[in-house]
Write a protein that holds these residues in place. Structure first.
Motif, PDB file in Angstrom:
ATOM      1  N   ALA A  93       0.906  -1.152  -0.020  1.00  0.00           N
ATOM      2  CA  ALA A  93      -0.099  -0.058  -0.138  1.00  0.00           C
ATOM      3  C   ALA A  93       1.012   1.233   0.103  1.00  0.00           C
ATOM      4  O   ALA A  93       0.731   2.229  -0.754  1.00  0.00           O
ATOM      5  N   HIS A  94       1.749   1.255   1.121  1.00  0.00           N
ATOM      6  CA  HIS A  94       2.415   2.509   0.900  1.00  0.00           C
ATOM      7  C   HIS A  94       3.563   2.667  -0.302  1.00  0.00           C
ATOM      8  O   HIS A  94       3.630   3.774  -0.894  1.00  0.00           O
ATOM      9  N   PHE A  95       4.247   1.601  -0.892  1.00  0.00           N
ATOM     10  CA  PHE A  95       4.955   1.749  -1.909  1.00  0.00           C
ATOM     11  C   PHE A  95       3.976   2.037  -3.067  1.00  0.00           C
ATOM     12  O   PHE A  95       4.432   2.832  -4.223  1.00  0.00           O
ATOM     13  N   GLY A  96       2.826   1.520  -3.207  1.00  0.00           N
ATOM     14  CA  GLY A  96       2.020   1.837  -4.333  1.00  0.00           C
ATOM     15  C   GLY A  96       1.684   3.592  -4.488  1.00  0.00           C
ATOM     16  O   GLY A  96       1.717   4.008  -5.322  1.00  0.00           O
ATOM     17  N   HIS A  97       1.643   4.176  -3.237  1.00  0.00           N
ATOM     18  CA  HIS A  97       1.182   5.302  -3.121  1.00  0.00           C
ATOM     19  C   HIS A  97       2.648   6.356  -3.557  1.00  0.00           C
ATOM     20  O   HIS A  97       2.438   7.321  -4.511  1.00  0.00           O
ATOM     21  N   LEU A  98       3.591   5.799  -3.348  1.00  0.00           N
ATOM     22  CA  LEU A  98       5.005   6.230  -3.741  1.00  0.00           C
ATOM     23  C   LEU A  98       5.014   6.241  -5.205  1.00  0.00           C
ATOM     24  O   LEU A  98       5.356   7.174  -5.823  1.00  0.00           O
ATOM     25  N   ALA A  99       4.952   5.009  -5.573  1.00  0.00           N
ATOM     26  CA  ALA A  99       5.134   4.827  -7.021  1.00  0.00           C
ATOM     27  C   ALA A  99       4.212   5.716  -7.907  1.00  0.00           C
ATOM     28  O   ALA A  99       4.465   6.133  -9.061  1.00  0.00           O
ATOM     29  N   THR A 100       2.977   5.780  -7.454  1.00  0.00           N
ATOM     30  CA  THR A 100       1.985   6.628  -8.173  1.00  0.00           C
ATOM     31  C   THR A 100       2.297   7.852  -8.253  1.00  0.00           C
ATOM     32  O   THR A 100       2.239   8.566  -9.293  1.00  0.00           O
ATOM     33  N   ALA A 101       2.825   8.488  -7.156  1.00  0.00           N
ATOM     34  CA  ALA A 101       3.329   9.812  -7.217  1.00  0.00           C
ATOM     35  C   ALA A 101       4.313  10.284  -8.105  1.00  0.00           C
ATOM     36  O   ALA A 101       4.421  11.275  -8.792  1.00  0.00           O
ATOM     37  N   LEU A 102       5.316   9.533  -8.037  1.00  0.00           N
ATOM     38  CA  LEU A 102       6.653   9.708  -8.902  1.00  0.00           C
ATOM     39  C   LEU A 102       6.338   9.335 -10.371  1.00  0.00           C
ATOM     40  O   LEU A 102       7.130  10.033 -11.198  1.00  0.00           O
ATOM     41  N   CYS A 103       5.382   8.650 -10.674  1.00  0.00           N
ATOM     42  CA  CYS A 103       5.070   8.324 -12.127  1.00  0.00           C
ATOM     43  C   CYS A 103       4.042   9.418 -12.771  1.00  0.00           C
ATOM     44  O   CYS A 103       4.096   9.423 -13.900  1.00  0.00           O
ATOM     45  N   THR A 104       3.334  10.102 -11.834  1.00  0.00           N
ATOM     46  CA  THR A 104       2.179  10.874 -12.489  1.00  0.00           C
ATOM     47  C   THR A 104       3.031  12.132 -13.090  1.00  0.00           C
ATOM     48  O   THR A 104       3.938  12.714 -12.518  1.00  0.00           O
ATOM     49  N   GLU A 105       2.351  12.465 -14.129  1.00  0.00           N
ATOM     50  CA  GLU A 105       2.880  13.710 -14.930  1.00  0.00           C
ATOM     51  C   GLU A 105       2.425  14.980 -14.433  1.00  0.00           C
ATOM     52  O   GLU A 105       1.187  15.086 -13.954  1.00  0.00           O
ATOM     53  N   GLY A 106       3.154  15.948 -14.456  1.00  0.00           N
ATOM     54  CA  GLY A 106       2.878  17.322 -13.733  1.00  0.00           C
ATOM     55  C   GLY A 106       3.027  17.409 -12.040  1.00  0.00           C
ATOM     56  O   GLY A 106       2.892  16.208 -11.584  1.00  0.00           O
ATOM     57  N   THR A 107       3.524  18.275 -11.742  1.00  0.00           N
ATOM     58  CA  THR A 107       3.942  18.605 -10.385  1.00  0.00           C
ATOM     59  C   THR A 107       2.508  19.308  -9.804  1.00  0.00           C
ATOM     60  O   THR A 107       2.542  19.262  -8.382  1.00  0.00           O
TER      61      THR A 107
END
Length: 588
Positions: A93-107
């Motif tokens: 769950a935690h790693f999923g949040h992290l991975a989704t955030a760094l893959c998302t386009e735009g800041t």
């Protein structure tokens, strides 16, 4: 005050970029206690050992970012005790949040920053309770989570192209970057006991400071003399495009989180400050503190003991492509045509790596091509209009002597952070010609000439104008020295941080020992007079009688002593005189 100094790849090792300024800071603030928490970058750095530390450095804790997780030295990290099913679900769950955030386009995507923070601190809490994350971050489950995040709607187009080898490569990079989460630095016997965390760079060095603030309430100060995000962008240039995009996403999110949680961020110049603002740093938290440099070694030159050859240009630095010596050599060819007596001395530190050595060879070949007749058979300084010299050799010039040899100091860089060589030239009272890059204009102010980069003609014209005008050179050199002594000395740097430390502690007056208790921390739990040496702080057997409640906090202090003396004096007096003493006490 107890300072937790966080370093990455430098101090207190004998090598590294932050070694000099951190050592000057620690030695200059001898009234504070320092605990150093250092991340090392290579086995060679650790084998070279630590510099000699002053006595007010209480402890040094080190951890490697270069070794495999199973090769951590004992006591530097927490070994995983084996994750069960529940722990693995939490990790996913935690790693999923992290991975989704760094893959998302735009800041500016809503929820991205919160998702990154939730994932980061969730992983940190998991590591704190159940041991290191190294095995889980390199596991097949982590790779699958990363692959799903790369293919999710809203993911950056560059990361969508990632394949299994790219996921594996980035998982290895991410494990190293997140290794501080698994360290045992966050208890009351380590960083949790500090009054202030001072990270000497962003990125991995600031991660322990984030966790100390999260778990222990320790305020965080971040100093960046070279923007860590920019350095990471440059260092990842050789990675595959999807891996580079993933790495950039992680570093960008981490920088934004560091800037958001820090009480204060101190960039070394306006160039670094602009990078930080673009990464989301609040302007109210930014305060420029220029690097402190030692001016003593340049004192004799700056005071005019060495006049310098009025026809000589001097360049000092590391010979690498970013310094654009090719443009400088072409510019000097123009200078030589207008002034046949002109000479150029290129003084460098020894080349490191094949790329620097190759560029040096290319520059030597270009100089021989541009000045074929004069260069033939010439080796000594003075025989050749262009000389290549290295600092540190048996016959090499001292750094101050190198600046003293010429009348004008030149910088021709196309990429530059904080131009240390220009500050040294200013200490020496030399007029300068520089290209407009990085923090050059901010450092020079109005005390030197600035031209566009990659423009040999403009560079040559500026050099000729100063070579032919000794009065202007003298005026600019004197103004440059005055500016450098005002802004860029070690003393101003230490004074700035001394004030910042006290300011931050005045805004965060939490007594560290009570931070982990069930009751809320008490501001100013220890009164100031408790820290004053001598009889004012010493406990005394004298106590004011107290029959109505617990002993008041002032009972052992100077007031209690005074009251006890008055009571003893009253007991020795005649009863008729006691009224006078009572009235005296009431008046007091």
């Amino acid at each position: 005050m107890r300072i937790g100094l966080l370093t990455d790849g430098g101090y207190p090792y004998t090598t590294g970029e932050s070694r000099l300024w951190c050592d000057r800071l620690v030695r200059g603030l001898a009234r504070h206690e320092f605990d150093i928490f250092a991340l090392s970058r290579s086995r060679e750095q650790e084998e070279r050992g630590l510099i000699e530390l002053p006595p007010h450095v209480r402890r040094v804790r080190t951890a490697p970012l270069w070794a495999a997780p199973e090769h951590h030295h004992a006591g530097r990290g927490r070994t995983a005790r084996g994750y069960g099913r529940r722990e693995r679900r939490e990790f996913a769950a935690h790693f999923g949040h992290l991975a989704t955030a760094l893959c998302t386009e735009g800041t500016d995507t809503p929820g991205v920053a919160d998702g990154f923070a939730e994932g980061l601190y969730g992983l940190a809490g998991l590591a704190r309770e159940h041991g290191g994350l190294g095995g889980e971050l390199r596991s097949e489950a982590a790779v699958r989570i990363l692959e799903a995040a790369c293919r999710a709607p809203g993911a950056n187009r560059a990361v969508r192209a990632a394949r299994v080898p790219d996921h594996l490569a980035f998982a290895g990079l991410l494990e190293r970057a997140l290794r501080p989460l698994s360290l045992d630095w966050y208890g009351d016997d380590a960083l949790g006991a500090a009054d202030l965390s001072h990270a000497t760079s962003g990125g991995s060095a600031a991660l322990p400071g984030l966790l100390a603030k999260r778990f222990c309430g320790v305020p965080l100060l971040v100093t960046e003399y070279g923007v860590q995000l920019r350095a990471q962008y440059l260092a990842s240039g050789r990675l595959a495009s999807p891996v580079r995009a993933l790495q950039a996403g992680f570093q960008r999110r981490l920088a934004a989180e560091v800037y958001a949680r820090a009480e204060l961020v101190t960039p070394g110049n306006t160039h670094a400050r602009r990078w930080q603002e673009r990464c989301g740093a609040d302007r109210a938290k930014l305060r420029t503190v220029y690097p402190g440099m030692s001016a003593d070694r340049f004192h004799a030159v700056g005071e005019g003991a060495y006049g310098g050859d009025p026809h000589t240009l001097v360049w000092v630095g590391r010979i690498e492509p970013a310094k654009d010596l090719v443009a400088l050599l072409h510019a000097f060819a123009e200078v030589r045509r207008a002034d046949p007596e002109a000479r150029l001395r290129l003084v460098s530190v020894p080349a490191e790596g094949g790329e620097d050595a190759g560029y040096l060879a290319h520059c030597r070949a270009l100089a021989a091509q541009l000045f074929p007749d004069e260069a033939a058979g010439a080796h000594a300084v003075g025989d050749n209009p262009v000389s290549f010299e290295e600092l540190g050799g048996p016959e090499a010039p001292d750094l101050a002597d190198a600046y003293a040899a010429g009348a004008v100091v030149v910088l021709s860089s196309v990429v530059e952070g904080f131009p240390l060589s220009l500050v040294e030239a200013m200490f020496c009272g030399r007029a300068t010609v520089s290209t407009d890059t990085g923090a050059v204009v901010e450092v020079i102010g109005g005390t030197g000439l600035v031209v566009p980069p990659r423009n040999p003609r403009a560079l040559a014209d500026a050099c000729l104008s100063l070579l032919h005008d000794p009065e202007r050179r003298a005026r600019l050199g004197a103004a440059a020295r005055a500016r450098a002594l005002e802004l860029f000395t070690v003393e101003q740097n230490i004074a700035a941080f001394r004030g910042i430390y006290l300011e931050l502690m005045s805004h965060n007056p939490v007594h560290r020992e009570s931070a982990g208790r069930a009751d809320a921390p008490r501001p100013f739990a220890h009164p100031a007079e408790a820290h004053v040496p001598g009889r004012w702080a010493a406990p005394t057997a004298a106590r004011v009688p107290n029959t109505t409640g617990p002993t008041p906090s002032w009972a052992g202090g100077p007031l209690a002593v005074l009251m006890r003396e008055r009571l003893d004096r009253r007991d020795r007096l005649d009863p008729r005189d006691r009224l006078d003493i009572a009235e005296e006490g009431a008046g007091a």
